[in-house]
Design an enzyme around this catalytic site. Structure first.
Site, PDB file in Angstrom:
ATOM      1  N   GLY A  14      16.548  -6.489 -44.717  1.00 26.02           N
ATOM      2  CA  GLY A  14      17.531  -7.250 -45.480  1.00 26.02           C
ATOM      3  C   GLY A  14      18.133  -6.505 -46.657  1.00 26.02           C
ATOM      4  O   GLY A  14      18.594  -7.129 -47.614  1.00 26.02           O
ATOM      5  N   GLU A  88      22.983   2.260 -47.953  1.00 29.21           N
ATOM      6  CA  GLU A  88      22.653   3.485 -47.207  1.00 29.21           C
ATOM      7  C   GLU A  88      22.379   4.647 -48.163  1.00 29.21           C
ATOM      8  O   GLU A  88      22.784   5.790 -47.933  1.00 29.21           O
ATOM      9  CB  GLU A  88      23.758   3.835 -46.207  1.00 29.21           C
ATOM     10  CG  GLU A  88      24.103   2.729 -45.228  1.00 29.21           C
ATOM     11  CD  GLU A  88      22.975   2.338 -44.284  1.00 29.21           C
ATOM     12  OE1 GLU A  88      22.013   3.107 -44.148  1.00 29.21           O
ATOM     13  OE2 GLU A  88      23.054   1.253 -43.671  1.00 29.21           O
ATOM     14  N   GLN A  90      19.891   6.384 -48.725  1.00 30.21           N
ATOM     15  CA  GLN A  90      19.118   7.514 -48.203  1.00 30.21           C
ATOM     16  C   GLN A  90      20.020   8.706 -47.898  1.00 30.21           C
ATOM     17  O   GLN A  90      19.566   9.849 -47.887  1.00 30.21           O
ATOM     18  CB  GLN A  90      18.305   7.123 -46.966  1.00 30.21           C
ATOM     19  CG  GLN A  90      19.104   6.852 -45.709  1.00 30.21           C
ATOM     20  CD  GLN A  90      19.542   5.395 -45.573  1.00 30.21           C
ATOM     21  OE1 GLN A  90      19.438   4.609 -46.516  1.00 30.21           O
ATOM     22  NE2 GLN A  90      20.037   5.034 -44.402  1.00 30.21           N
ATOM     23  N   CYS A 182       4.285  -1.210 -38.253  1.00 32.38           N
ATOM     24  CA  CYS A 182       3.236  -0.923 -39.229  1.00 32.38           C
ATOM     25  C   CYS A 182       2.693   0.495 -38.990  1.00 32.38           C
ATOM     26  O   CYS A 182       3.008   1.131 -37.985  1.00 32.38           O
ATOM     27  CB  CYS A 182       2.113  -1.955 -39.117  1.00 32.38           C
ATOM     28  SG  CYS A 182       1.216  -1.884 -37.543  1.00 32.38           S
TER      29      CYS A 182
END
Length: 192
Positions: A14, A88, A90, A182
């Site tokens: 989200g 975004e 990154q 995970c």
């Protein structure tokens, strides 16, 4: 006091939705925001931040060559700015993260960055690396693995749904190309 924030997570937590809500909250109070997104991410159209739940907003594009401090200072001459939001994040360069810290420190405008922490090989992106190091405040946005545990890794899948272990760090693709998992399931699927 203005701060540099980094909201990070894996895919489908989200981030874009949270960014759009933050921008809306400022605008609802007659405050101006400037929203950026990476030029290389055109999944939902160029120059647009779009959430999986269907909301979107026009955005300025940043490229590797963009001088964000200069661009923001120029916008500031045209109208007051109360918040800068970067989707975004990154994909930012080290220099651009520094420029955003200058926006906070010299122009006194809060900067909220949203992005992935790591890639499909569990390596930090350049922008994420320097945001983790230089941000005043870090906040993890959480999502869950298919087993119900907190997801903090992402798997890249090919068109047959098979896990990809090698390849370029940056490959723009929709949700069907990536799966948030995970640590346990990441290690099982990658077989480190």
């Amino acid at each position: 006091m203005a701060k540099l924030y980094f909201y990070y997570s894996t895919m489908n937590a989200g981030k874009s939705t949270t960014l759009l809500q933050s921008s809306y909250n400022y605008q609802e109070r007659d405050m101006n925001t400037l929203v950026y997104t990476a030029a290389i991410d055109d999944r939902f159209g160029v120059g647009k931040v779009t959430s999986r739940i269907g909301i979107s907003q026009e955005a300025q594009l940043f490229h590797k060559e963009s001088d964000l401090f200069v661009e923001i200072a120029q916008h500031l001459q045209q109208q007051p700015l109360h918040c800068i939001l970067v989707d975004e994040a990154q994909f930012l360069t080290k220099t651009q993260v520094y420029q955003l810290s200058e926006v906070v420190d010299k122009l006194k405008i809060p900067v909220l960055c949203y992005g992935l922490r790591t890639d499909f090989q569990a390596e930090l992106f350049e922008g994420s690396k320097y945001l983790l190091a230089w941000a005043d405040q870090l906040e993890e946005l959480k999502t869950i693995c298919y087993c119900g545990r907190k997801a903090n890794f992402v798997l890249r899948l090919n068109d047959k749904g098979e896990v990809v272990r090698d390849g370029a760090q940056i490959q723009i693709g929709g949700n069907d190309s990536y799966l948030s998992v995970c640590r346990l399931h990441y290690k099982e699927k990658i077989a480190l």
